[in-house]
Design a protein around this motif. Structure first.
Motif, PDB file in Angstrom:
ATOM      1  N   THR A 249       0.822  -1.208   0.000  1.00  0.00           N
ATOM      2  CA  THR A 249       0.000   0.000   0.000  1.00  0.00           C
ATOM      3  C   THR A 249       0.858   1.261   0.000  1.00  0.00           C
ATOM      4  O   THR A 249       0.579   2.225  -0.727  1.00  0.00           O
ATOM      5  CB  THR A 249      -0.927   0.021   1.221  1.00  0.00           C
ATOM      6  OG1 THR A 249      -1.707  -1.170   1.236  1.00  0.00           O
ATOM      7  CG2 THR A 249      -1.844   1.230   1.198  1.00  0.00           C
TER       8      THR A 249
ATOM      9  N   SER B 259      -0.416  -5.523 -10.592  1.00  0.00           N
ATOM     10  CA  SER B 259      -0.531  -6.420  -9.453  1.00  0.00           C
ATOM     11  C   SER B 259      -1.274  -7.701  -9.815  1.00  0.00           C
ATOM     12  O   SER B 259      -0.902  -8.796  -9.377  1.00  0.00           O
ATOM     13  CB  SER B 259      -1.246  -5.700  -8.304  1.00  0.00           C
ATOM     14  OG  SER B 259      -0.552  -4.530  -7.931  1.00  0.00           O
ATOM     15  N   ILE B 260      -2.334  -7.570 -10.601  1.00  0.00           N
ATOM     16  CA  ILE B 260      -3.052  -8.760 -11.066  1.00  0.00           C
ATOM     17  C   ILE B 260      -2.120  -9.619 -11.918  1.00  0.00           C
ATOM     18  O   ILE B 260      -2.085 -10.851 -11.795  1.00  0.00           O
ATOM     19  CB  ILE B 260      -4.306  -8.363 -11.859  1.00  0.00           C
ATOM     20  CG1 ILE B 260      -5.337  -7.712 -10.930  1.00  0.00           C
ATOM     21  CG2 ILE B 260      -4.920  -9.576 -12.564  1.00  0.00           C
ATOM     22  CD1 ILE B 260      -6.549  -7.147 -11.639  1.00  0.00           C
TER      23      ILE B 260
ATOM     24  N   LEU C 109      -3.104  -1.558 -10.517  1.00  0.00           N
ATOM     25  CA  LEU C 109      -3.947  -2.732 -10.292  1.00  0.00           C
ATOM     26  C   LEU C 109      -3.652  -3.804 -11.336  1.00  0.00           C
ATOM     27  O   LEU C 109      -3.522  -4.995 -11.008  1.00  0.00           O
ATOM     28  CB  LEU C 109      -5.415  -2.326 -10.346  1.00  0.00           C
ATOM     29  CG  LEU C 109      -6.441  -3.469 -10.261  1.00  0.00           C
ATOM     30  CD1 LEU C 109      -6.331  -4.186  -8.933  1.00  0.00           C
ATOM     31  CD2 LEU C 109      -7.853  -2.930 -10.478  1.00  0.00           C
TER      32      LEU C 109
ATOM     33  N   SER D  87      -1.008  -6.185  -3.240  1.00  0.00           N
ATOM     34  CA  SER D  87      -0.773  -5.216  -4.314  1.00  0.00           C
ATOM     35  C   SER D  87      -2.017  -5.034  -5.169  1.00  0.00           C
ATOM     36  O   SER D  87      -2.321  -3.930  -5.624  1.00  0.00           O
ATOM     37  CB  SER D  87       0.395  -5.688  -5.190  1.00  0.00           C
ATOM     38  OG  SER D  87       1.599  -5.698  -4.457  1.00  0.00           O
ATOM     39  N   VAL D  88      -2.750  -6.134  -5.395  1.00  0.00           N
ATOM     40  CA  VAL D  88      -3.978  -6.045  -6.177  1.00  0.00           C
ATOM     41  C   VAL D  88      -5.017  -5.187  -5.467  1.00  0.00           C
ATOM     42  O   VAL D  88      -5.653  -4.318  -6.057  1.00  0.00           O
ATOM     43  CB  VAL D  88      -4.546  -7.447  -6.455  1.00  0.00           C
ATOM     44  CG1 VAL D  88      -5.899  -7.352  -7.147  1.00  0.00           C
ATOM     45  CG2 VAL D  88      -3.576  -8.257  -7.293  1.00  0.00           C
ATOM     46  N   LEU D  89      -5.183  -5.437  -4.165  1.00  0.00           N
ATOM     47  CA  LEU D  89      -6.259  -4.796  -3.418  1.00  0.00           C
ATOM     48  C   LEU D  89      -5.860  -3.447  -2.829  1.00  0.00           C
ATOM     49  O   LEU D  89      -6.673  -2.520  -2.771  1.00  0.00           O
ATOM     50  CB  LEU D  89      -6.725  -5.722  -2.290  1.00  0.00           C
ATOM     51  CG  LEU D  89      -7.229  -7.108  -2.733  1.00  0.00           C
ATOM     52  CD1 LEU D  89      -7.517  -7.974  -1.514  1.00  0.00           C
ATOM     53  CD2 LEU D  89      -8.450  -6.979  -3.608  1.00  0.00           C
ATOM     54  N   CYS D  90      -4.617  -3.348  -2.380  1.00  0.00           N
ATOM     55  CA  CYS D  90      -4.227  -2.192  -1.563  1.00  0.00           C
ATOM     56  C   CYS D  90      -3.400  -1.147  -2.309  1.00  0.00           C
ATOM     57  O   CYS D  90      -3.523   0.046  -2.021  1.00  0.00           O
ATOM     58  CB  CYS D  90      -3.437  -2.671  -0.337  1.00  0.00           C
ATOM     59  SG  CYS D  90      -4.305  -3.871   0.695  1.00  0.00           S
TER      60      CYS D  90
ATOM     61  N   SER E 140      -3.988   4.382 -10.863  1.00  0.00           N
ATOM     62  CA  SER E 140      -4.423   3.308  -9.980  1.00  0.00           C
ATOM     63  C   SER E 140      -4.796   2.061 -10.775  1.00  0.00           C
ATOM     64  O   SER E 140      -4.503   0.934 -10.363  1.00  0.00           O
ATOM     65  CB  SER E 140      -5.615   3.764  -9.134  1.00  0.00           C
ATOM     66  OG  SER E 140      -5.251   4.818  -8.267  1.00  0.00           O
ATOM     67  N   THR E 141      -5.435   2.260 -11.918  1.00  0.00           N
ATOM     68  CA  THR E 141      -5.811   1.117 -12.755  1.00  0.00           C
ATOM     69  C   THR E 141      -4.575   0.402 -13.291  1.00  0.00           C
ATOM     70  O   THR E 141      -4.532  -0.838 -13.348  1.00  0.00           O
ATOM     71  CB  THR E 141      -6.696   1.582 -13.925  1.00  0.00           C
ATOM     72  OG1 THR E 141      -7.843   2.254 -13.415  1.00  0.00           O
ATOM     73  CG2 THR E 141      -7.142   0.404 -14.766  1.00  0.00           C
TER      74      THR E 141
ATOM     75  N   PRO F 265      -3.350   0.053  -5.572  1.00  0.00           N
ATOM     76  CA  PRO F 265      -4.115   1.103  -6.275  1.00  0.00           C
ATOM     77  C   PRO F 265      -5.087   1.838  -5.369  1.00  0.00           C
ATOM     78  O   PRO F 265      -5.299   3.047  -5.513  1.00  0.00           O
ATOM     79  CB  PRO F 265      -4.853   0.323  -7.376  1.00  0.00           C
ATOM     80  CG  PRO F 265      -4.903  -1.083  -6.896  1.00  0.00           C
ATOM     81  CD  PRO F 265      -3.664  -1.290  -6.092  1.00  0.00           C
ATOM     82  N   LEU F 266      -5.686   1.110  -4.408  1.00  0.00           N
ATOM     83  CA  LEU F 266      -6.629   1.758  -3.500  1.00  0.00           C
ATOM     84  C   LEU F 266      -5.928   2.784  -2.619  1.00  0.00           C
ATOM     85  O   LEU F 266      -6.461   3.875  -2.369  1.00  0.00           O
ATOM     86  CB  LEU F 266      -7.326   0.709  -2.630  1.00  0.00           C
ATOM     87  CG  LEU F 266      -8.363   1.233  -1.631  1.00  0.00           C
ATOM     88  CD1 LEU F 266      -9.504   1.926  -2.360  1.00  0.00           C
ATOM     89  CD2 LEU F 266      -8.892   0.086  -0.759  1.00  0.00           C
TER      90      LEU F 266
END
Length: 392
Positions: free
Chosen positions: A39, A256-257, A253, A158-161, A249-250, A163-164
């Protein structure tokens, strides 16, 4: 290394070790701890930039944290002799959690670097202990899948946090991000203490054959350094290179995906076809993705940046899984602590070098030039990948 059973040992269990209570607790604790790292990987550079730091200073925020991470990993030989793996993990998570709110004291570069250094020390303890615990809890026949699942627990934050965190920091404020990551990381401490197994590794760094034990790990070290440089550059400068918060952010994301797709995809097949077979295409995917980001950061349509970031992420994730499994196999059951330390030093050292080196390129030239340099450095490791894959 031919197709054979890995030399990494694991505990015998009645059910699947991949669903054992201790391994699941390790995965949860890893997710919580790495959530802090993931994050703040882009949020802290933004915090420093808001405080007036230039490109060099912004890059230093990641570089100092990764430098402290590597410095703590250099002490692992001693720490392995005095702490169990789960206690080492718990202490590292506690350091990260306690240090995080101190960012709110100041966004001047000096205080930001100091807090980052403390977090880096804790992070180094967490990732080395986590990798070694995975090898300790998972038997040889399942090590590829086990490393893949461990990679998922390090990649999902990394996927969830990631970009958020960038979106919340830019649209709401930095304080909610810092406090949330404090709670996340401190929750990992009691979680990992519930793990059973994972005693003190049998590594003896003082032995005279240390260089002989390191030589088989060198190709994986070089490959991880190369692809990790890209991570340091992207996580630090992509939000600044792409000014629109949602697009940045996208893209993060998508990266990370991609990392999780790469790690899980390779982990699912490495136990069947043999580890190390996919490392060359993985390196090439990382280089092509980074080159695409360089073009898009310049005159290209930035809205397509997530596609290039995904390609880099897939390559990066696949290289992670391939190199870690190969290094654990080559190190053997008594060298899992050494292999984990060397692999994590390459990962974290590469990210730190990438942030500092590419920060200097940004200061002298542009973000586009920095991403081009990163793509070239990743591609330069392709001969190592080709040579090492022929040895496996």
């Amino acid at each position: 290394m031919r197709r054979r059973t890995s030399s990494v040992s694991g505990p015998a269990t009645g059910g699947s070790p991949l669903r054992s209570r201790s391994f699941l607790l390790l995965l949860v604790a890893t997710f919580l701890s790495v959530g802090n790292y993931a994050t703040l990987l882009s949020v802290v550079p933004l915090w420093a930039a808001e405080g007036g730091s230039d490109g060099t200073g912004v890059g230093a925020t990641t570089g100092v944290m990764m430098g402290a991470t590597v410095a703590s990993q250099l002490c692992m030989g001693w720490l392995f002799r005095v702490l169990s793996l789960r206690n080492l993990f718990a202490i590292g998570a506690a350091l990260m959690g306690i240090a995080t709110p101190a960012y709110l004291m100041s966004n001047a570069l000096g205080p930001v670097l100091a807090v980052s250094a403390v977090r880096g020390v804790g992070f180094g303890m967490v990732v080395v202990a986590g990798s070694a615990l995975t090898a300790d809890l998972i038997p040889a026949r399942l090590i590829g899948k086990g490393v893949g699942l461990y990679g998922l627990s390090t990649g999902l934050p990394s996927v969830l946090c990631l970009p958020l965190g960038v979106w919340v920091a830019q649209e709401v404020g930095f304080a909610p991000v810092f406090w949330a990551m404090t709670a996340f990381t401190l929750a990992a401490v009691p979680t990992v203490l519930g793990v059973r197994g994972g005693g003190t590794p049998d590594d003896q760094p003082s032995e005279t054959n240390t260089s002989g034990r390191l030589a088989p790990l060198a190709p994986g070290f070089v490959l991880m350094i190369g692809v990790s440089i890209g991570l340091g550059g992207l996580s630090t400068f992509l939000p600044l290179a792409i000014g629109h918060p949602l697009t940045a952010s996208t893209a993060l994301l998508a990266m990370s995906i991609g990392v999780n797709v790469g790690r899980l995809g390779v982990g699912a097949i490495s136990d069947t076809i043999g580890p190390g077979r996919m490392v060359l295409p993985a390196v090439l995917s990382g280089a092509v993705g980074m080159a695409g980001i360089a073009v898009l950061a310049g005159s290209g349509p930035q809205a397509v940046a997530p596609v290039a970031a995904f390609a880099y992420g897939v390559g990066f994730g696949a290289v992670q899984n391939e190199t870690l499994v190969v290094m654990l196999n080559r190190a053997g059951p008594k060298g899992r602590g050494l292999a984990s330390t060397v692999w994590n030093m390459a990962y974290d050292g590469g990210a730190g070098v990438g942030a500092v080196l590419l920060g200097a390129v940004v200061a002298l030239a542009s973000h586009e030039a920095a991403f081009i340099v990163s793509a070239v450095l990743i591609a330069a490791t392709a001969p190592v990948a080709w040579w090492d894959s022929r040895r496996t």
